[in-house]
Design a protein around this motif. Structure first.
Motif, short mmCIF file in Angstrom:
data_model
loop_
_atom_site.label_atom_id
_atom_site.label_comp_id
_atom_site.label_asym_id
_atom_site.label_seq_id
_atom_site.Cartn_x
_atom_site.Cartn_y
_atom_site.Cartn_z
N ALA A 20 -149.98 -52.71 -74.33
CA ALA A 20 -151.44 -52.75 -74.26
C ALA A 20 -151.91 -53.27 -72.90
O ALA A 20 -152.95 -52.86 -72.40
N TYR A 21 -151.16 -54.16 -72.31
CA TYR A 21 -151.55 -54.73 -71.02
C TYR A 21 -150.97 -53.96 -69.83
O TYR A 21 -151.20 -54.34 -68.69
N SER A 22 -150.24 -52.91 -70.11
CA SER A 22 -149.61 -52.03 -69.10
C SER A 22 -149.28 -52.74 -67.78
O SER A 22 -149.84 -52.44 -66.74
N GLY A 23 -148.36 -53.71 -67.89
CA GLY A 23 -147.85 -54.32 -66.68
C GLY A 23 -148.60 -55.56 -66.23
O GLY A 23 -148.15 -56.28 -65.34
N LYS A 24 -149.73 -55.85 -66.85
CA LYS A 24 -150.51 -57.00 -66.39
C LYS A 24 -150.26 -58.27 -67.21
O LYS A 24 -150.86 -59.31 -66.94
N ASN A 37 -144.01 -70.88 -61.41
CA ASN A 37 -144.34 -69.72 -60.57
C ASN A 37 -145.83 -69.39 -60.59
O ASN A 37 -146.40 -68.99 -59.58
N MET A 38 -146.46 -69.56 -61.74
CA MET A 38 -147.90 -69.31 -61.82
C MET A 38 -148.67 -70.36 -61.04
O MET A 38 -149.60 -70.05 -60.30
N ALA A 39 -148.25 -71.63 -61.17
CA ALA A 39 -148.94 -72.70 -60.44
C ALA A 39 -148.83 -72.49 -58.93
O ALA A 39 -149.75 -72.82 -58.18
N GLU A 40 -147.71 -71.92 -58.50
CA GLU A 40 -147.52 -71.68 -57.06
C GLU A 40 -148.10 -70.34 -56.62
O GLU A 40 -147.94 -69.95 -55.46
N GLY A 41 -148.71 -69.62 -57.54
CA GLY A 41 -149.33 -68.34 -57.20
C GLY A 41 -148.34 -67.20 -56.96
O GLY A 41 -148.73 -66.16 -56.44
N LYS A 42 -147.08 -67.39 -57.36
CA LYS A 42 -146.10 -66.31 -57.16
C LYS A 42 -146.30 -65.17 -58.15
O LYS A 42 -145.94 -64.03 -57.86
N VAL A 43 -146.80 -65.49 -59.32
CA VAL A 43 -147.17 -64.45 -60.28
C VAL A 43 -148.54 -64.81 -60.84
O VAL A 43 -148.87 -66.00 -60.94
N SER A 44 -149.34 -63.81 -61.16
CA SER A 44 -150.64 -64.14 -61.76
C SER A 44 -151.01 -63.10 -62.82
O SER A 44 -151.85 -62.24 -62.60
N PRO A 45 -150.33 -63.20 -63.97
CA PRO A 45 -150.61 -62.27 -65.06
C PRO A 45 -152.01 -62.49 -65.66
O PRO A 45 -152.58 -63.57 -65.51
N GLU A 46 -152.52 -61.44 -66.32
CA GLU A 46 -153.81 -61.57 -67.01
C GLU A 46 -153.64 -62.16 -68.40
O GLU A 46 -154.59 -62.69 -68.98
N ALA A 47 -152.43 -62.01 -68.93
CA ALA A 47 -152.17 -62.56 -70.26
C ALA A 47 -150.73 -63.01 -70.34
O ALA A 47 -149.86 -62.46 -69.67
N CYS A 160 -139.84 -56.41 -67.12
CA CYS A 160 -140.64 -57.32 -67.95
C CYS A 160 -142.00 -56.74 -68.32
O CYS A 160 -142.73 -57.33 -69.10
N ARG A 161 -142.36 -55.58 -67.75
CA ARG A 161 -143.65 -54.99 -68.12
C ARG A 161 -143.57 -54.24 -69.43
O ARG A 161 -144.57 -54.00 -70.09
N SER A 162 -142.34 -53.85 -69.81
CA SER A 162 -142.25 -53.06 -71.05
C SER A 162 -141.05 -53.45 -71.92
O SER A 162 -140.90 -52.94 -73.01
N GLN A 163 -140.19 -54.33 -71.40
CA GLN A 163 -138.96 -54.62 -72.13
C GLN A 163 -138.84 -56.09 -72.50
O GLN A 163 -139.35 -56.96 -71.80
N LEU A 164 -138.09 -56.29 -73.56
CA LEU A 164 -137.87 -57.63 -74.06
C LEU A 164 -136.36 -57.80 -74.28
O LEU A 164 -135.73 -56.91 -74.85
#
Ligand SMILES: Cc1cc2nc3c(=O)[nH]c(=O)nc-3n(C[C@H](O)[C@H](O)[C@H](O)COP(=O)(O)OP(=O)(O)OC[C@H]3O[C@@H](n4cnc5c(N)ncnc54)[C@H](O)[C@@H]3O)c2cc1C
Ligand code: FES
Ligand code: FES
Lengths: 290, 158
Positions: A20-24, A37-47, A160-164
Protein backbone atom coordinates in the motif's frame (compact mmCIF):
# COMPACT_ATOMS: atom_id res chain seq x y z
CA UNK A 1 8.61 12.48 8.54
CA UNK A 2 6.36 9.70 9.73
CA UNK A 3 2.67 10.07 9.08
CA UNK A 4 1.60 6.65 10.20
CA UNK A 5 2.68 3.67 12.30
CA UNK A 6 1.20 0.27 11.58
CA UNK A 7 1.12 -2.80 13.80
CA UNK A 8 0.11 -5.71 11.54
CA UNK A 9 -0.83 -8.98 13.23
CA UNK A 10 0.16 -11.31 10.38
CA UNK A 11 2.72 -11.70 7.61
CA UNK A 12 0.05 -11.13 4.95
CA UNK A 13 -1.14 -7.96 6.57
CA UNK A 14 2.45 -6.67 6.81
CA UNK A 15 3.07 -7.43 3.13
CA UNK A 16 -0.15 -5.66 2.16
CA UNK A 17 0.88 -2.66 4.25
CA UNK A 18 4.21 -2.62 2.41
CA UNK A 19 2.46 -2.72 -0.94
CA UNK A 20 0.00 0.00 0.00
CA UNK A 21 2.88 2.38 0.68
CA UNK A 22 4.73 1.32 -2.51
CA UNK A 23 8.25 1.82 -1.24
CA UNK A 24 7.59 4.69 1.14
CA UNK A 25 7.20 2.59 4.29
CA UNK A 26 9.91 0.76 6.21
CA UNK A 27 9.81 -2.33 8.39
CA UNK A 28 10.71 -1.86 12.03
CA UNK A 29 11.55 -4.84 14.24
CA UNK A 30 13.48 -3.82 17.39
CA UNK A 31 14.24 -0.42 15.92
CA UNK A 32 17.81 -0.22 17.22
CA UNK A 33 19.22 0.43 13.76
CA UNK A 34 16.39 2.17 11.99
CA UNK A 35 15.66 4.62 14.82
CA UNK A 36 19.29 5.78 14.75
CA UNK A 37 19.25 5.98 10.94
CA UNK A 38 16.03 7.99 10.99
CA UNK A 39 17.36 10.36 13.65
CA UNK A 40 20.44 10.93 11.49
CA UNK A 41 18.29 11.54 8.41
CA UNK A 42 19.73 8.54 6.52
CA UNK A 43 16.24 7.20 5.91
CA UNK A 44 12.94 9.03 6.13
CA UNK A 45 9.99 6.71 5.57
CA UNK A 46 6.39 7.98 5.61
CA UNK A 47 5.27 5.05 7.71
CA UNK A 48 6.78 2.37 9.89
CA UNK A 49 5.41 -1.15 9.75
CA UNK A 50 6.10 -2.73 13.11
CA UNK A 51 6.38 -6.53 12.91
CA UNK A 52 6.64 -7.10 16.67
CA UNK A 53 2.96 -8.14 16.96
CA UNK A 54 3.21 -11.08 14.57
CA UNK A 55 2.89 -13.95 17.05
CA UNK A 56 4.75 -16.66 15.11
CA UNK A 57 7.81 -14.38 14.78
CA UNK A 58 8.70 -14.86 18.44
CA UNK A 59 9.33 -18.62 18.22
CA UNK A 60 12.55 -20.59 18.50
CA UNK A 61 11.77 -24.15 17.41
CA UNK A 62 13.43 -27.40 16.51
CA UNK A 63 12.09 -28.66 13.17
CA UNK A 64 13.58 -32.05 12.32
CA UNK A 65 17.32 -31.52 12.06
CA UNK A 66 16.89 -27.73 11.83
CA UNK A 67 16.53 -24.93 14.33
CA UNK A 68 14.13 -22.23 13.17
CA UNK A 69 14.05 -18.70 14.53
CA UNK A 70 11.14 -16.38 13.80
CA UNK A 71 11.98 -12.90 12.51
CA UNK A 72 11.11 -11.33 15.87
CA UNK A 73 13.59 -13.34 17.93
CA UNK A 74 15.79 -10.95 19.93
CA UNK A 75 19.45 -11.24 20.83
CA UNK A 76 18.46 -11.78 24.48
CA UNK A 77 16.15 -14.66 23.51
CA UNK A 78 18.82 -16.31 21.38
CA UNK A 79 21.60 -15.80 23.93
CA UNK A 80 19.53 -17.44 26.68
CA UNK A 81 17.76 -20.17 24.72
CA UNK A 82 18.76 -23.59 26.11
CA UNK A 83 18.23 -25.09 22.63
CA UNK A 84 20.61 -22.64 20.97
CA UNK A 85 23.14 -22.91 23.78
CA UNK A 86 23.17 -26.67 23.35
CA UNK A 87 23.01 -26.98 19.56
CA UNK A 88 24.39 -23.72 18.13
CA UNK A 89 26.50 -22.21 20.90
CA UNK A 90 28.30 -19.88 18.47
CA UNK A 91 25.05 -17.99 17.93
CA UNK A 92 24.24 -17.63 21.64
CA UNK A 93 27.77 -16.35 22.24
CA UNK A 94 27.56 -13.85 19.36
CA UNK A 95 24.17 -12.50 20.40
CA UNK A 96 25.41 -12.06 23.96
CA UNK A 97 28.07 -9.65 22.62
CA UNK A 98 25.68 -7.26 20.89
CA UNK A 99 25.49 -3.74 22.36
CA UNK A 100 24.06 -3.82 25.86
CA UNK A 101 21.22 -5.68 27.54
CA UNK A 102 18.80 -2.88 26.60
CA UNK A 103 19.81 -3.25 22.94
CA UNK A 104 19.69 -7.07 23.06
CA UNK A 105 16.23 -7.01 24.68
CA UNK A 106 14.73 -5.40 21.57
CA UNK A 107 17.21 -5.88 18.70
CA UNK A 108 16.51 -8.86 16.46
CA UNK A 109 18.78 -11.29 14.62
CA UNK A 110 16.97 -10.62 11.36
CA UNK A 111 17.42 -6.85 11.81
CA UNK A 112 21.11 -7.54 12.33
CA UNK A 113 21.27 -9.44 9.03
CA UNK A 114 19.23 -6.91 7.02
CA UNK A 115 21.26 -3.96 8.32
CA UNK A 116 24.23 -5.75 6.72
CA UNK A 117 27.01 -4.12 8.71
CA UNK A 118 30.35 -5.80 7.98
CA UNK A 119 30.87 -7.11 11.52
CA UNK A 120 27.29 -7.61 12.66
CA UNK A 121 27.83 -10.13 15.45
CA UNK A 122 24.80 -12.37 14.99
CA UNK A 123 25.12 -12.32 11.21
CA UNK A 124 28.75 -13.51 11.39
CA UNK A 125 27.67 -16.49 13.51
CA UNK A 126 24.71 -17.19 11.21
CA UNK A 127 27.02 -17.32 8.19
CA UNK A 128 29.20 -19.86 10.02
CA UNK A 129 26.07 -21.93 10.68
CA UNK A 130 25.17 -21.68 6.97
CA UNK A 131 21.83 -20.23 7.98
CA UNK A 132 19.09 -19.77 5.40
CA UNK A 133 16.73 -16.78 5.42
CA UNK A 134 13.09 -17.38 4.50
CA UNK A 135 11.83 -14.39 2.54
CA UNK A 136 8.19 -13.68 1.72
CA UNK A 137 6.48 -11.28 -0.64
CA UNK A 138 2.95 -11.14 -2.04
CA UNK A 139 3.98 -13.55 -4.81
CA UNK A 140 5.18 -16.25 -2.42
CA UNK A 141 8.19 -17.48 -0.51
CA UNK A 142 11.83 -18.06 -1.33
CA UNK A 143 14.94 -19.02 0.59
CA UNK A 144 18.41 -17.57 0.42
CA UNK A 145 21.61 -18.27 2.39
CA UNK A 146 22.38 -15.41 4.80
CA UNK A 147 25.90 -15.35 3.36
CA UNK A 148 24.52 -14.40 -0.05
CA UNK A 149 22.28 -11.62 1.22
CA UNK A 150 25.18 -9.21 1.60
CA UNK A 151 25.33 -6.74 -1.28
CA UNK A 152 28.02 -4.40 0.06
CA UNK A 153 28.48 -2.43 3.27
CA UNK A 154 25.06 -1.77 4.78
CA UNK A 155 23.29 -3.18 1.71
CA UNK A 156 21.09 -6.27 1.83
CA UNK A 157 19.51 -8.11 -1.09
CA UNK A 158 16.15 -8.28 0.69
CA UNK A 159 14.03 -5.63 -1.00
CA UNK A 160 12.55 -3.93 2.05
CA UNK A 161 9.93 -2.17 -0.07
CA UNK A 162 8.08 -5.38 -0.81
CA UNK A 163 9.74 -8.25 1.05
CA UNK A 164 9.82 -9.53 4.56
CA UNK A 165 12.27 -11.96 6.11
CA UNK A 166 10.01 -14.33 8.03
CA UNK A 167 12.51 -16.74 9.61
CA UNK A 168 16.08 -18.02 9.82
CA UNK A 169 16.90 -21.69 9.70
CA UNK A 170 20.09 -23.69 10.21
CA UNK A 171 21.13 -27.23 11.07
CA UNK A 172 21.38 -28.06 14.76
CA UNK A 173 24.86 -29.28 15.68
CA UNK A 174 25.25 -32.91 16.73
CA UNK A 175 27.52 -34.17 19.56
CA UNK A 176 30.53 -34.64 17.24
CA UNK A 177 30.26 -31.00 16.16
CA UNK A 178 31.26 -27.80 17.94
CA UNK A 179 31.19 -24.04 17.52
CA UNK A 180 32.59 -20.87 19.08
CA UNK A 181 32.54 -17.08 18.72
CA UNK A 182 35.43 -14.77 19.63
CA UNK A 183 35.49 -11.01 19.59
CA UNK A 184 37.94 -8.16 20.07
CA UNK A 185 36.52 -4.85 21.30
CA UNK A 186 37.63 -1.93 23.43
CA UNK A 187 35.26 -2.77 26.25
CA UNK A 188 32.87 -5.55 27.11
CA UNK A 189 29.67 -3.67 26.27
CA UNK A 190 28.52 -1.04 23.81
CA UNK A 191 31.69 -1.34 21.80
CA UNK A 192 32.06 -1.82 18.08
CA UNK A 193 33.71 -5.14 17.24
CA UNK A 194 37.30 -4.55 16.12
CA UNK A 195 37.27 -8.17 15.00
CA UNK A 196 34.98 -11.12 15.35
CA UNK A 197 35.40 -14.76 14.42
CA UNK A 198 32.87 -17.58 14.27
CA UNK A 199 33.80 -21.24 13.88
CA UNK A 200 31.58 -24.27 13.28
CA UNK A 201 33.20 -27.67 12.76
CA UNK A 202 32.57 -31.38 12.60
CA UNK A 203 34.94 -34.12 13.77
CA UNK A 204 35.07 -37.73 12.62
CA UNK A 205 37.46 -40.34 14.00
CA UNK A 206 39.96 -37.82 15.32
CA UNK A 207 40.01 -35.75 12.14
CA UNK A 208 38.23 -32.62 10.92
CA UNK A 209 35.32 -33.69 8.72
CA UNK A 210 34.66 -30.08 7.71
CA UNK A 211 35.29 -26.64 9.20
CA UNK A 212 33.63 -23.28 8.59
CA UNK A 213 35.47 -20.17 9.74
CA UNK A 214 33.99 -16.70 9.30
CA UNK A 215 35.87 -13.51 10.08
CA UNK A 216 34.86 -9.82 10.12
CA UNK A 217 35.30 -6.94 9.61
CA UNK A 218 37.96 -7.73 7.06
CA UNK A 219 35.80 -7.11 4.00
CA UNK A 220 32.42 -5.59 3.07
CA UNK A 221 30.57 -8.46 4.76
CA UNK A 222 31.51 -11.59 6.73
CA UNK A 223 34.44 -13.36 5.01
CA UNK A 224 34.97 -17.12 4.94
CA UNK A 225 38.56 -18.07 5.83
CA UNK A 226 38.63 -20.55 2.96
CA UNK A 227 42.39 -21.17 3.05
CA UNK A 228 42.18 -22.20 6.71
CA UNK A 229 39.07 -24.31 6.09
CA UNK A 230 40.89 -26.21 3.34
CA UNK A 231 43.97 -26.84 5.49
CA UNK A 232 41.80 -28.40 8.19
CA UNK A 233 39.34 -30.45 6.15
CA UNK A 234 40.32 -34.11 6.42
CA UNK A 235 43.37 -33.41 8.61
CA UNK A 236 43.92 -35.09 11.99
CA UNK A 237 43.19 -32.88 14.97
CA UNK A 238 46.42 -31.47 16.43
CA UNK A 239 47.69 -28.20 17.91
CA UNK A 240 50.07 -27.83 14.96
CA UNK A 241 47.38 -27.98 12.29
CA UNK A 242 45.25 -25.49 14.22
CA UNK A 243 48.23 -23.13 14.39
CA UNK A 244 48.77 -23.51 10.66
CA UNK A 245 45.11 -22.79 9.92
CA UNK A 246 45.13 -19.73 12.18
CA UNK A 247 48.22 -18.42 10.39
CA UNK A 248 46.49 -18.92 7.03
CA UNK A 249 43.52 -16.83 8.21
CA UNK A 250 45.97 -14.06 9.10
CA UNK A 251 47.41 -14.20 5.57
CA UNK A 252 44.03 -14.25 3.85
CA UNK A 253 42.47 -11.39 5.85
CA UNK A 254 42.80 -7.89 4.50
CA UNK A 255 41.54 -5.59 7.24
CA UNK A 256 41.95 -1.87 6.68
CA UNK A 257 43.70 0.60 8.94
CA UNK A 258 40.87 2.13 10.90
CA UNK A 259 40.84 4.92 13.46
CA UNK A 260 37.92 3.19 15.18
CA UNK A 261 38.88 -0.45 14.90
CA UNK A 262 42.70 -0.34 15.08
CA UNK A 263 45.53 -0.75 12.60
CA UNK A 264 45.51 -3.48 9.99
CA UNK A 265 48.80 -4.93 11.30
CA UNK A 266 47.49 -5.22 14.86
CA UNK A 267 44.19 -6.69 13.83
CA UNK A 268 45.79 -9.33 11.59
CA UNK A 269 47.97 -10.48 14.48
CA UNK A 270 45.02 -10.66 16.84
CA UNK A 271 42.87 -12.36 14.22
CA UNK A 272 45.25 -15.31 14.22
CA UNK A 273 44.87 -15.65 17.97
CA UNK A 274 41.06 -15.43 17.81
CA UNK A 275 40.87 -18.09 15.09
CA UNK A 276 43.13 -20.39 17.11
CA UNK A 277 41.08 -19.95 20.29
CA UNK A 278 37.77 -20.43 18.49
CA UNK A 279 39.07 -23.64 16.89
CA UNK A 280 40.33 -24.94 20.23
CA UNK A 281 36.98 -24.30 21.93
CA UNK A 282 34.98 -25.80 19.09
CA UNK A 283 37.19 -28.91 18.97
CA UNK A 284 36.79 -29.57 22.67
CA UNK A 285 33.01 -29.12 22.42
CA UNK A 286 32.95 -31.65 19.60
CA UNK A 287 34.67 -34.16 21.90
CA UNK A 288 38.09 -33.84 20.27
CA UNK A 289 41.30 -33.73 22.30
CA UNK A 290 44.27 -31.44 21.81
CA UNK B 1 1.27 17.31 11.90
CA UNK B 2 -0.78 14.13 11.91
CA UNK B 3 -1.42 12.83 15.38
CA UNK B 4 -2.07 9.22 16.26
CA UNK B 5 -3.79 7.68 19.25
CA UNK B 6 -1.84 5.44 21.59
CA UNK B 7 -3.01 3.61 24.72
CA UNK B 8 -0.78 1.78 27.13
CA UNK B 9 -0.14 1.11 30.80
CA UNK B 10 2.18 3.53 32.49
CA UNK B 11 3.23 2.78 36.04
CA UNK B 12 0.19 0.51 36.44
CA UNK B 13 -2.31 3.09 35.18
CA UNK B 14 -4.00 3.17 31.79
CA UNK B 15 -3.10 6.19 29.66
CA UNK B 16 -4.49 7.24 26.29
CA UNK B 17 -2.75 9.99 24.38
CA UNK B 18 -2.68 11.75 21.09
CA UNK B 19 0.92 11.67 19.88
CA UNK B 20 3.22 12.61 17.02
CA UNK B 21 4.41 9.26 15.60
CA UNK B 22 7.89 10.77 15.17
CA UNK B 23 8.26 11.05 18.93
CA UNK B 24 10.03 8.42 20.98
CA UNK B 25 8.75 7.05 24.27
CA UNK B 26 11.38 9.25 25.90
CA UNK B 27 10.08 12.39 24.14
CA UNK B 28 6.54 11.66 25.30
CA UNK B 29 7.49 10.81 28.90
CA UNK B 30 9.50 13.98 29.34
CA UNK B 31 7.80 16.45 27.00
CA UNK B 32 4.17 15.46 27.08
CA UNK B 33 3.74 13.77 30.46
CA UNK B 34 6.28 15.78 32.46
CA UNK B 35 7.85 12.62 33.80
CA UNK B 36 11.37 14.00 33.77
CA UNK B 37 12.87 11.36 36.05
CA UNK B 38 13.83 9.43 32.92
CA UNK B 39 16.90 11.23 31.55
CA UNK B 40 18.14 11.90 28.05
CA UNK B 41 21.88 11.44 27.61
CA UNK B 42 22.91 10.44 24.10
CA UNK B 43 19.54 9.89 22.43
CA UNK B 44 20.92 6.88 20.51
CA UNK B 45 21.10 3.85 22.75
CA UNK B 46 24.63 4.32 24.03
CA UNK B 47 24.32 5.61 27.59
CA UNK B 48 21.30 4.00 29.29
CA UNK B 49 20.18 7.23 31.02
CA UNK B 50 16.73 6.76 29.47
CA UNK B 51 16.26 3.14 30.62
CA UNK B 52 12.67 2.17 31.44
CA UNK B 53 11.05 -1.24 31.87
CA UNK B 54 8.82 -2.39 29.00
CA UNK B 55 6.84 -5.57 29.71
CA UNK B 56 9.42 -6.61 32.30
CA UNK B 57 12.56 -5.87 30.27
CA UNK B 58 14.98 -2.96 30.43
CA UNK B 59 14.93 -0.91 27.21
CA UNK B 60 16.27 2.43 26.03
CA UNK B 61 13.26 4.76 25.80
CA UNK B 62 15.15 6.94 23.28
CA UNK B 63 15.05 4.11 20.70
CA UNK B 64 11.39 3.15 21.17
CA UNK B 65 8.98 4.95 18.86
CA UNK B 66 5.99 5.91 20.99
CA UNK B 67 3.56 3.85 18.91
CA UNK B 68 5.55 0.71 19.71
CA UNK B 69 4.23 0.71 23.28
CA UNK B 70 0.59 0.42 22.14
CA UNK B 71 -1.13 -1.98 24.52
CA UNK B 72 2.03 -2.67 26.48
CA UNK B 73 3.18 -1.88 29.99
CA UNK B 74 5.82 0.75 30.78
CA UNK B 75 7.41 1.36 34.14
CA UNK B 76 9.51 4.44 34.90
CA UNK B 77 11.46 5.61 37.93
CA UNK B 78 8.37 7.57 39.03
CA UNK B 79 6.44 4.30 39.29
CA UNK B 80 8.66 2.43 41.70
CA UNK B 81 8.74 4.65 44.77
CA UNK B 82 8.47 8.21 46.05
CA UNK B 83 10.12 10.36 48.72
CA UNK B 84 8.07 8.74 51.46
CA UNK B 85 8.20 5.20 50.16
CA UNK B 86 11.55 4.59 48.56
CA UNK B 87 12.08 1.38 46.67
CA UNK B 88 14.80 -0.81 48.29
CA UNK B 89 17.03 -0.02 45.31
CA UNK B 90 16.60 3.72 45.83
CA UNK B 91 17.41 3.31 49.53
CA UNK B 92 20.43 1.17 48.82
CA UNK B 93 21.81 3.62 46.23
CA UNK B 94 21.65 6.37 48.86
CA UNK B 95 23.03 4.21 51.69
CA UNK B 96 25.96 2.93 49.65
CA UNK B 97 26.91 6.27 48.11
CA UNK B 98 26.11 4.91 44.65
CA UNK B 99 24.91 8.34 43.54
CA UNK B 100 27.03 11.37 42.83
CA UNK B 101 25.62 13.76 40.23
CA UNK B 102 22.63 11.45 39.87
CA UNK B 103 22.17 11.77 36.13
CA UNK B 104 22.63 8.06 35.44
CA UNK B 105 20.74 6.99 38.56
CA UNK B 106 17.17 6.58 37.27
CA UNK B 107 18.44 4.47 34.38
CA UNK B 108 20.75 2.45 36.64
CA UNK B 109 17.91 1.78 39.04
CA UNK B 110 15.51 0.70 36.29
CA UNK B 111 18.13 -1.66 34.82
CA UNK B 112 18.77 -3.07 38.30
CA UNK B 113 15.07 -3.40 39.00
CA UNK B 114 14.50 -5.34 35.78
CA UNK B 115 17.20 -7.74 37.01
CA UNK B 116 15.95 -8.08 40.60
CA UNK B 117 12.34 -8.57 39.48
CA UNK B 118 13.49 -11.82 37.85
CA UNK B 119 16.60 -12.78 39.79
CA UNK B 120 16.38 -12.79 43.57
CA UNK B 121 20.06 -13.60 44.20
CA UNK B 122 22.07 -12.20 41.30
CA UNK B 123 25.74 -12.99 40.85
CA UNK B 124 28.28 -10.26 40.28
CA UNK B 125 28.40 -11.08 36.59
CA UNK B 126 24.60 -10.91 36.29
CA UNK B 127 24.64 -7.47 37.89
CA UNK B 128 27.38 -6.37 35.53
CA UNK B 129 25.47 -7.67 32.52
CA UNK B 130 22.37 -5.81 33.68
CA UNK B 131 24.07 -2.43 34.09
CA UNK B 132 26.74 -2.62 31.37
CA UNK B 133 24.51 -0.52 29.12
CA UNK B 134 24.31 2.26 31.70
CA UNK B 135 27.20 4.68 31.70
CA UNK B 136 28.14 6.48 34.91
CA UNK B 137 30.77 9.18 34.71
CA UNK B 138 31.04 9.68 38.47
CA UNK B 139 30.94 6.66 40.73
CA UNK B 140 33.23 4.07 39.16
CA UNK B 141 30.47 1.42 39.32
CA UNK B 142 31.76 -0.45 42.40
CA UNK B 143 29.33 1.23 44.76
CA UNK B 144 26.51 0.70 42.32
CA UNK B 145 27.23 -3.02 42.27
CA UNK B 146 27.27 -3.01 46.08
CA UNK B 147 23.99 -1.13 46.19
CA UNK B 148 22.31 -3.66 43.87
CA UNK B 149 23.54 -6.53 46.08
CA UNK B 150 22.32 -4.75 49.21
CA UNK B 151 18.91 -4.11 47.66
CA UNK B 152 18.65 -7.74 46.58
CA UNK B 153 19.35 -8.81 50.14
CA UNK B 154 16.77 -6.45 51.55
CA UNK B 155 14.17 -7.61 49.03
CA UNK B 156 14.84 -11.26 49.88
CA UNK B 157 14.39 -10.56 53.60
CA UNK B 158 11.14 -8.67 53.25
C1 LIG C 1 23.96 1.46 20.98
C2 LIG C 1 23.96 0.38 19.95
C3 LIG C 1 24.89 -0.65 20.02
C4 LIG C 1 24.90 -1.67 19.06
N1 LIG C 1 25.85 -2.65 19.17
C5 LIG C 1 25.89 -3.64 18.26
C6 LIG C 1 26.86 -4.68 18.36
O1 LIG C 1 27.67 -4.72 19.28
N2 LIG C 1 26.87 -5.64 17.40
C7 LIG C 1 25.98 -5.65 16.38
O2 LIG C 1 26.04 -6.55 15.54
N3 LIG C 1 25.03 -4.68 16.25
C8 LIG C 1 24.98 -3.68 17.16
N4 LIG C 1 24.02 -2.68 17.04
C9 LIG C 1 23.13 -2.67 15.89
C10 LIG C 1 21.72 -3.26 16.10
O3 LIG C 1 21.36 -3.28 17.45
C11 LIG C 1 21.61 -4.67 15.56
O4 LIG C 1 21.97 -4.71 14.20
C12 LIG C 1 20.18 -5.24 15.72
O5 LIG C 1 20.26 -6.63 15.58
C13 LIG C 1 19.18 -4.69 14.73
O6 LIG C 1 17.95 -5.33 14.92
P1 LIG C 1 16.58 -4.51 15.11
O7 LIG C 1 15.51 -5.51 15.27
O8 LIG C 1 16.72 -3.50 16.16
O9 LIG C 1 16.52 -3.82 13.67
P2 LIG C 1 15.62 -2.61 13.12
O10 LIG C 1 16.28 -1.34 13.40
O11 LIG C 1 14.21 -2.79 13.53
O12 LIG C 1 15.75 -2.95 11.57
C14 LIG C 1 16.99 -2.89 10.91
C15 LIG C 1 16.77 -2.97 9.40
O13 LIG C 1 16.26 -4.24 9.04
C16 LIG C 1 15.01 -4.13 8.40
N5 LIG C 1 14.23 -5.26 8.89
C17 LIG C 1 14.08 -5.64 10.18
N6 LIG C 1 13.36 -6.79 10.26
C18 LIG C 1 13.07 -7.14 8.98
C19 LIG C 1 12.35 -8.22 8.40
N7 LIG C 1 11.80 -9.20 9.16
N8 LIG C 1 12.23 -8.27 7.05
C20 LIG C 1 12.79 -7.29 6.28
N9 LIG C 1 13.47 -6.25 6.77
C21 LIG C 1 13.61 -6.17 8.11
C22 LIG C 1 14.48 -2.76 8.77
O14 LIG C 1 13.63 -2.24 7.78
C23 LIG C 1 15.76 -1.97 8.89
O15 LIG C 1 16.17 -1.55 7.62
C24 LIG C 1 23.97 -1.66 18.00
C25 LIG C 1 23.00 -0.63 17.94
C26 LIG C 1 22.99 0.38 18.90
C27 LIG C 1 21.97 1.46 18.83
S1 FES D 1 19.52 8.64 26.01
FE1 FES D 1 18.81 6.67 25.55
S2 FES D 1 20.59 5.47 25.72
FE2 FES D 1 21.36 7.48 25.95
S1 FES E 1 26.33 9.56 39.35
FE1 FES E 1 26.97 11.00 37.86
S2 FES E 1 26.80 9.83 36.04
FE2 FES E 1 26.46 8.37 37.54
Amino acid sequence: MLKDYLLPASVDEALQNLQAYSGKAAIIAGGTDIMVNMAEGKVSPEALIDISRIGEFKQIEEEGEFIKLGAGVTHTQAARSPLIREKALVLAQACREVGSLQIRNVGTLVGNVVSAQPAADAAVALVALEAIAEIADLQGKREEPVEELYAGIGACKVDCRSQLVTALRFKALSPNQGSAFKRLAKRKALALPMLNVAVVLSLKEGAFEWVRIVMAPVGPGPVRATASENILAGASVSPEIIEKAAAAAREQAAPRDSALRGSAAYRRDVLKVLVRRALQDAVSQAGGSL
Amino acid sequence: MSKLKVAFQLNDKDVALSVDPNDTLLDVLRGQLNLTGTKKGCGKGECGACTVILDGEAVNACLIPIMKVMGRSVQTIEGIGDEKNLHPLQEAFIDKGAIQCGYCTPGMIMSSKALLDKTKSPTQSEIREAIAGNICRCTGYVKIEEAVQAAAEKMRDS
